[in-house]
Design a protein around this motif. Structure first.
Motif, PDB file in Angstrom:
ATOM      1  N   GLN A 642       0.880  -1.222  -0.074  1.00 58.97           N
ATOM      2  CA  GLN A 642       0.092   0.008  -0.111  1.00 58.97           C
ATOM      3  C   GLN A 642       1.097   1.275  -0.025  1.00 58.97           C
ATOM      4  N   ARG A 647       0.774   6.715  -5.060  1.00 58.92           N
ATOM      5  CA  ARG A 647      -0.526   7.063  -4.386  1.00 58.92           C
ATOM      6  C   ARG A 647      -0.543   6.859  -3.114  1.00 58.92           C
ATOM      7  N   ARG A 693      -3.279  -2.589   0.977  1.00 59.01           N
ATOM      8  CA  ARG A 693      -3.932  -2.166  -0.199  1.00 59.01           C
ATOM      9  C   ARG A 693      -4.521  -3.149  -1.023  1.00 59.01           C
ATOM     10  N   VAL A 694      -5.700  -3.322  -1.031  1.00 60.41           N
ATOM     11  CA  VAL A 694      -6.487  -4.283  -1.771  1.00 60.41           C
ATOM     12  C   VAL A 694      -7.040  -3.728  -3.093  1.00 60.41           C
ATOM     13  N   GLY A 695      -6.162  -3.355  -4.010  1.00 59.95           N
ATOM     14  CA  GLY A 695      -6.440  -2.804  -5.265  1.00 59.95           C
ATOM     15  C   GLY A 695      -7.546  -1.497  -4.758  1.00 59.95           C
ATOM     16  N   GLY A 696      -8.911  -1.677  -4.908  1.00 57.22           N
ATOM     17  CA  GLY A 696      -9.828  -0.497  -5.053  1.00 57.22           C
ATOM     18  C   GLY A 696      -9.610   0.145  -3.600  1.00 57.22           C
ATOM     19  N   PHE A 697      -9.458  -0.498  -2.577  1.00 56.83           N
ATOM     20  CA  PHE A 697      -9.726   0.212  -1.168  1.00 56.83           C
ATOM     21  C   PHE A 697      -8.360  -0.311  -0.389  1.00 56.83           C
ATOM     22  N   SER A 698      -8.252   0.547   0.569  1.00 52.24           N
ATOM     23  CA  SER A 698      -7.462   0.049   1.753  1.00 52.24           C
ATOM     24  C   SER A 698      -8.442  -0.864   2.594  1.00 52.24           C
ATOM     25  N   GLN A 699      -7.771  -1.995   2.604  1.00 54.64           N
ATOM     26  CA  GLN A 699      -8.458  -3.021   3.342  1.00 54.64           C
ATOM     27  C   GLN A 699      -7.784  -3.649   4.485  1.00 54.64           C
ATOM     28  N   LEU A 704      -9.882 -10.227   4.987  1.00 56.02           N
ATOM     29  CA  LEU A 704      -9.822 -10.925   3.737  1.00 56.02           C
ATOM     30  C   LEU A 704      -9.764 -12.410   3.725  1.00 56.02           C
TER      31      LEU A 704
ATOM     32  N   PRO B 280      -5.793   0.238 -10.754  1.00 55.95           N
ATOM     33  CA  PRO B 280      -5.530  -0.974 -10.165  1.00 55.95           C
ATOM     34  C   PRO B 280      -6.633  -1.363  -8.877  1.00 55.95           C
ATOM     35  N   ALA B 281      -7.754  -0.836  -8.892  1.00 52.00           N
ATOM     36  CA  ALA B 281      -8.714  -1.148  -7.885  1.00 52.00           C
ATOM     37  C   ALA B 281      -9.673  -2.533  -8.821  1.00 52.00           C
TER      38      ALA B 281
END
Lengths: 720, 283
Positions: A642, A647, A693-699, A704, B280-281
Motif C-alpha cells: 500500500q 498514490r 492495499r487491496v486494489g480498490g480500497f485500503s482493506q 480478507l 488497479p482497483a
C-alpha cells in the motif's frame, strides 16, 4: 604491567586525592588519554578512542557516572596474577561510588515493590545532546577562552574550571597522540590508506583546537569528540555539520558521510536528528539533510535512530524524501512537528529561539540541543495500573499486595466522578513517588557523578560555573513516560456506559468480575470487551482519553526537578508495553489477567482501531499534545504494497500533514513486512488494524478471505 | 430523510482523487455476473453468515425461531445476538444527517490530500434524493464530491445530483446490447444515452470499464471508441475473485468460477495499447 596502564581512569582518580570529585574525574580522563592504547583502523576513515573507557573494570560511563565491571576485574586478575591485591584494592575503593547502588538505598521496601510489579519506577540514567555545533565552530581554543572569561567572574569556582581545563588537556593530548600514530603509519602505508592517513595527519594539525576547514575535518573532529568518552546522540546533525557539507566535493562528502554512517552502526549510536525551522518559520533544510535521508535508506541499518523535523514551511521535496526513506521499510525517519513541539517547550518556559533547537534524546524524548540536561527516563508510570488500583482500593492484582493509595472500596462508588477522583488520586500517588525518588537521584548524581566533559560542551555550565549534573545546563527538565493511557481510557469509558449511564451492572458486580478475572461473568466480559475503544473517532471514549491525558500531563508539570526544570510527560514504549500489560490484572477494557496486550503508543491498543488511519488520528488529536514535552509517540502501520506506490506515499504525506495541522506531535511509520503478514494469518486478533492495499480500497488484512491473504503475502514477497 | 447503506469507508484511496470517505449505498438494478459486492444488490438489509466462525451456541435460535430453518427471511436481525461474529447484518437504514456527519469528519485529511466524499454502491442514484442531500451538505462545507454510478436510471435522477457533484465515475460494461443483457441482466440503451447526456452537462466525468476476460473483454475496443467520441477519459479495471466468499455467506451461488484473473502487467500493457488508463482497483 602497571596499574596506571591497566586501570588508567581509576589511577588518575586516586592520584588526585586532595582535589574535589570533579577534578579527580578529570584527572582520571587525563590518565586515560595518556595510557589508552591507540589502534588506528584506517578502513574506518575516521578515528576515535572507540570503546575507550568501557574496557576497564572501573569505568566512567555516559549516564551513570562511575560503574564497576566485575568480569573485567576477574579477567585482569587472571592475566596479571601478580597484581591481584592491587586490583582488588582499586575495585573495592570505588565500590561506594557506584551511583545506582547509592540511589537504591533511598527506596523503602514498599517502593521497591511498586517498581518490581511494574506500577511505576523512577531514576534511570541519562542521554545527552552536547553542542557539537558550538564545539565545531569555536574549537577547544574557543572553549578555553570562555573558561578564562568566566573564571574571572566566578572567582570561587577555580577548582571546577581547573577540572574542565584538565579534561580539555586530555582531549588535545589524545588528538596529538592520534596524529603521531597516523604520521608513524604513513611511512609504510600505500594507496587509499596512505591518502586517508595523510588527511588525518593534516586534520589533526588543525583540530580539535580550531574550527575544521572542510567536511572531512569536520567529520573527524565531530567523531573524535563524539566518541571521546562514550557515544550518545549526535542531535541536530545537519545544524552542526551542514555548513561544512554545503560546498565540498559531492563525491568526497558522500564518502565521508558513509564512513560516519558505518561508525554509527558499529557503535550503536542513538538519535540523529535532521531538518529544522527557526522561531520565525524559516526553513533550514540543506544538502546534508537530504543526503542523510538517502544514506539511511541505502544502508538500511537500524541505527542511528533517525528523526526528521518538519513544519508547515518544509519543502515538498523533503516530505517526498521522507516518504521515500520510509518506504524502504526501516521504520525511519520518525517525523516530528515543529509547530507542536516548540509551543509545548515554550509553555514550560523555554524561549522560542531555544525551543526551535529541540532534537531527540536517546529514543524519542524531546531535548534541547546543546543546552540541556533533560535526563531520560526519570520515571515511568503505568496508567493502566492506576485504574486497577482505583478499582481495588490500591491492591495490586499481580502480587496481591496493597501498593497503591487508599481510595476506598470501589464497589461503593455512586457516581462516575467518584471513580474518576479515585483514579486521579492513584495517579498522583505514583507521580509523587516518581518525583521524590527522581529528585533524590538527581541530587546523588550531582554529588557523585559530575561530568567535566559534558560541562565543557553543554551550554550553561561554564557560564554558571556549575557541573552538567549539578544544575549547570540552561535547561533541566525531566522526562516521565506513560504506559497504557488508551487502555485506561477504554476501561473508564466502558464503566461509565454500563455502570453509571445504562446501569446494566453495578460497581459491586464489576469489581467482583475483575477480582475473579471475569470467571462466571461471560456477558459482562463480552459487553466490556466489545464496548467502544479509543482510536475509532468516537466521542465518549475519546473524551475520557482527553481528560485523563490532560490531568496526568498537567499534574507532572506542576512538579519541579532538582536540575531546575519541570517534569514533562510523554509516551515512548520501547516494546515494554507487553510487560506492563502482563503485570496488570483483569481490566475493565476486557483485558484478562496474564494477557499482555497494552497500547504500544498514544494510539489505540493493537487491534482496537477499526475505522482506518484517519479515524485513529482524529481520536489521537483530541488529546492535548501541546502538553507532551517528553515526546508523544504515535505509531501507525502500513503494508508495503500500500505504501510503496506513488498514490500511497502521497496519501501518507497528506495524512501526516493533516495530523500535524491538527496538533499532532510525531508519527512513526511502520511499513509492514512479509513476516508480519504471516503472523497476521497466524494471530489475526493482534493485527486487526493492519492495512493492506487491496486494489480498490485500503482493506484490513485480517478481514480478507484466506486465498487473498496468501495472494498479498506472495505479492509482498515480490515487492521485497 | 433516510438512506439504506451497507458501509462507510474512511481513508479510501481509489474512488476519486486524494483521501476519501466512500458511502456505499445498498440496492442495485444491475446483476453483473462478476459483482464483487453481492450484498450491495438487494435494497433491504440482509443476513451474511460465515459458517467457519459459527460455534453452534444457539443464541440466534433463541432469539428467532426461524433461524437456520427454511422459513428464515435473511433479515439479519439475529446478528445482534451472535457472540462469535458468524452472523452479520449487511445494510442499515441511516439518517442522512448521520451519514453527513461521518462524511465530514475527515475534512482535515481532504484538505491536505485534495480528497473528498464519494457515493458508491450498489447504485446510489436509486436513492437520488438522499444522495443529493448528502452532496449538498458536503459542498456547503467545501468538500469535493464524487458519485460512482452504473447509469441505469432515468436522467432525472442525475439532474438532482448535478448541481452538487464535482465528478462522476461512470461504469460502462459493454456496448453490444445482447452481450450486455447476458452479462448484467439489463439492456444498455438507457445507460449509453445517459453517458452521452451526462458528458454534456456534468462538471467532470470519467468512465470506467471492468475488464472480465471471456465475458466483456472483446467489448473493450467498442467502449474505447464510444468514450473517445464523448471526449472523456477512460480507465480499465481488472476482474478479481475477491467477492467469492461473500456469495457463500449470503447463501448464493457464484457463477463465474473459472474466470482467469488478469495480471497487473497485462492490464497495463492493454491500457497503454488502447491509450487509456489502468486503475488497479478491483471490480
Amino acid at each position: 604491567m602497571e596499574m596506571k596502564h591497566l586501570e588508567p581512569f581509576a589511577w588518575g582518580y586516586r592520584h588526585a586525592e586532595k582535589k574535589d570529585v570533579e577534578y579527580r574525574i578529570a584527572n582520571g580522563i587525563y590518565t586515560f588519554a595518556e595510557e589508552f592504547e591507540i589502534e588506528l583502523n584506517v578502513k574506518n576513515k575516521f578515528v576515535a578512542p572507540l570503546g575507550g573507557m568501557g574496557r576497564y573494570a572501573v569505568n566512567y560511563a555516559r549516564a551513570d557516572g562511575i560503574t564497576l565491571r566485575r568480569e573485567v576485574k576477574e579477567r585482569n586478575i587472571r592475566d596479571y596474577p601478580e597484581l591481584e591485591e592491587q586490583i582488588n584494592v582499586y575495585f573495592d575503593y570505588f565500590f561506594p561510588y557506584e551511583t545506582h547502588r547509592v540511589i537504591s538505598k533511598y527506596r523503602t521496601p514498599e517502593e521497591e515493590k511498586l517498581e518490581i510489579n511494574k506500577c511505576c519506577w523512577a531514576a534511570g540514567g541519562g542521554h545527552s545532546n552536547p553542542d557539537y555545533e558550538m564545539l565545531l565552530r569555536i574549537g577547544t581554543n574557543g572553549i578555553r577562552n570562555r573558561i578564562a572569561l568566566f573564571r574571572n567572574i566566578h572567582t570561587d569556582k577555580g577548582g571546577f574550571y581547573d577540572a574542565l581545563e584538565r579534561t580539555l588537556d586530555a582531549l588535545e593530548l589524545l588528538a596529538r597522540r592520534y596524529r603521531e600514530k597516523a604520521a608513524e603509519m604513513l611511512g609504510s602505508a600505500e594507496g587509499e590508506d596512505k591518502k586517508t592517513l595523510a588527511r588525518l595527519v593534516k586534520a589533526f594539525e588543525n583540530i580539535p583546537q580550531n574550527a575544521p576547514r572542510d567536511f572531512f575535518e569536520a567529520c573527524e573532529m565531530f567523531w573524535f569528540c563524539f566518541a571521546f568518552i562514550d557515544v550518545d546522540s549526535p542531535g541536530l546533525f545537519d545544524y552542526a555539520l551542514g555548513r561544512y557539507y554545503e560546498n565540498d566535493d559531492p563525491a568526497d562528502r558522500w564518502e565521508c558521510l558513509e564512513g560516519l554512517w558505518e561508525l554509527f552502526r558499529e557503535t550503536r549510536t542513538w538519535n540523529l536528528c535532521v531538518g529544522r525551522s527557526d522561531e520565525f518559520g524559516n526553513d533550514y533544510t540543506c544538502a546534508l539533510t537530504y543526503d542523510v535521508l538517502k544514506m539511511a535508506r541505502e544502508k538500511k541499518y537500524d541505527t542511528p535512530n533517525l528523526t526528521l523535523r518538519l513544519h508547515s514551511g518544509s519543502p515538498e521535496k523533503l516530505w517526498r524524501e521522507a516518504a521515500e526513506t520510509l518506504s524502504s521499510g526501516i521504520g525511519m525517519p520518525a517525523i516530528y512537528n515543529d509547530e507542536c513541539v516548540c509551543p509545548a517547550l515554550e509553555a514550560i518556559g523555554v524561549p522560542p529561539s531555544d525551543a526551535h533547537l529541540y532534537c531527540m534524546n536517546g529514543c524519542n524524548q524531546i531535548d534541547i540541543f546543546g543546552k540541556s540536561h533533560m535526563g531520560l527516563e526519570d520515571g515511568e508510570i503505568s496508567v493502566a495500573k492506576a485504574l486497577e488500583f482505583a478499582l481495588s482500593g490500591g491492591v495490586c492484582r499481580f502480587s496481591d499486595e496493597k501498593l497503591g493509595a487508599d481510595t476506598g472500596d470501589a464497589a461503593s462508588f455512586k457516581t462516575f466522578d467518584e471513580l474518576m477522583a479515585a483514579y486521579k488520586k492513584q495517579i498522583e500517588f505514583m507521580a509523587d513517588y516518581i518525583v521524590r525518588t527522581s529528585n533524590k537521584a538527581q541530587e546523588i548524581f550531582a554529588e557523585r557523578a559530575p561530568n567535566p566533559w559534558k560541562s565543557l560542551i553543554v551550554q550553561g555550565c561554564i557560564e554558571k560555573g556549575l557541573d552538567y549534573k549539578n544544575r549547570g545546563p540552561i535547561y533541566g527538565h525531566a522526562q516521565v513516560l506513560t504506559e497504557g493511557l488508551p487502555d485506561a481510557a477504554d476501561g473508564l469509558a466502558a464503566i461509565k456506559h454500563y455502570v453509571f449511564d445504562e446501569k446494566k451492572y453495578s460497581m459491586a458486580q464489576l469489581v467482583d468480575a475483575l477480582d475473579k478475572d471475569f470467571e462466571g461473568y461471560d456477558e459482562l466480559y463480552r459487553d466490556f470487551k466489545g464496548y467502544h475503544k479509543f482510536g475509532n473517532d468516537l466521542e465518549d471514549v475519546d473524551g475520557v482519553y482527553a481528560e485523563i491525558t490532560d490531568h496526568l500531563y498537567r499534574y507532572f508539570q506542576t512538579k519541579r526537578t532538582f536540575r531546575g526544570g519541570v517534569f514533562g510527560v510523554g509516551c515512548s514504549t520501547f516494546h515494554r508495553a507487553p510487560n506492563y500489560g502482563f503485570h496488570c490484572g483483569a481490566l475493565p477494557n476486557g483485558k484478562k489477567k496474564g494477557e499482555r496486550l497494552l497500547a504500544d503508543s498514544i494510539g489505540a491498543t493493537p487491534g482496537c482501531d477499526k475505522n482506518g488511519p484517519t479515524a485513529l488520528l482524529c481520536s489521537v488529536m483530541k488529546g492535548n499534545q501541546y502538553l507532551a514535552t517528553s515526546g508523544n509517540v504515535m505509531q501507525i502501520k502500513f503494508s508495503k504494497s500500500q505504501f510503496c506506490t506513488e498514490r500511497g506515499k502521497e496519501a501518507f504525506i497528506a495524512l501526516a500533514k493533516a495530523y500535524f495541522t491538527g496538533g499532532g506531535q510525531t508519527l512513526q511509520v511502520n511499513v509492514v513486512s512479509r513476516e508480519e503478514l504471516l503472523d497476521a494469518v497466524e494471530h489475526p486478533e493482534n493485527h486487526q488494524n493492519l492495512l493492506v492495499r487491496v486494489g480498490g480500497f485500503s482493506q484490513y488484512f485480517v478481514k480478507l478471505p484466506q486465498p487473498l491473504q496468501e495472494n498479498i503475502i506472495a505479492r509482498t514477497e515480490v515487492a521485497l | 430523510m433516510y438512506a439504506v447503506i451497507f458501509d462507510i469507508q474512511r481513508f479510501s484511496l481509489h474512488d476519486g482523487p486524494g483521501i476519501r470517505t466512500t458511502v456505499f449505498f445498498k440496492g442495485c438494478n444491475l446483476r453483473c455476473l462478476w459483482c464483487h459486492n453481492p450484498e450491495s444488490q438487494s435494497p433491504e438489509p440482509e443476513l451474511m453468515f460465515y459458517a467457519d466462525k459459527c460455534t453452534g451456541c444457539g443464541k440466534c435460535r433463541a432469539f428467532c425461531e426461524k433461524a437456520f430453518t427454511e422459513l428464515c427471511e435473511r433479515c439479519g436481525k439475529c446478528a445482534s445476538v451472535c457472540p462469535c461474529g458468524a452472523k452479520e447484518q449487511s445494510g442499515r437504514k441511516e439518517e442522512v444527517k448521520e451519514i453527513v456527519k461521518t462524511a465530514l469528519r475527515d475534512i482535515p485529511f481532504y484538505k491536505t490530500s485534495g480528497g473528498g466524499v464519494t457515493l458508491s454502491g450498489g447504485e446510489p442514484l436509486l436513492q437520488a434524493d438522499a444522495c443529493a442531500e448528502i452532496l449538498r451538505e458536503c459542498k456547503k462545507n467545501g468538500v469535493h464530491t464524487a458519485v460512482e454510478t452504473a447509469g441505469n436510471v432515468p436522467f432525472s435522477a442525475f439532474e438532482k445530483l448535478l448541481p452538487h457533484t464535482d465528478l462522476f465515475l461512470f461504469d460502462l460494461k459493454g456496448i453490444n446490447p445482447v452481450l450486455h443483457k447476458q452479462n448484467v441482466g439489463v439492456s444498455n440503451s438507457l445507460i449509453l444515452e445517459n453517458a452521452g447526456r451526462l458528458s454534456q452537462t456534468a462538471k467532470d466525468v470519467r468512465f470506467r470499464m471492468p475488464y472480465i476476460p471471456g465475458y466483456n473483454s472483446d467489448e473493450v475496443f467498442a467502449v474505447c471508441e464510444f468514450v473517445r467520441a464523448l471526449d472523456k477519459p477512460l480507465e480499465l479495471m481488472a476482474y478479481h475473485d475477491i467477492g467469492t466468499g461473500k456469495y457463500a455467506s449470503l447463501g448464493r451461488e457464484y457463477s463465474l468460477k473459472d474466470v482467469r484473473v488478469p495480471s497487473a502487467r497485462e492490464m497495463e500493457n492493454l491500457a497503454r495499447e488502447l491509450g487509456v488508463m489502468f486503475n488497479p482497483a478491483f471490480v
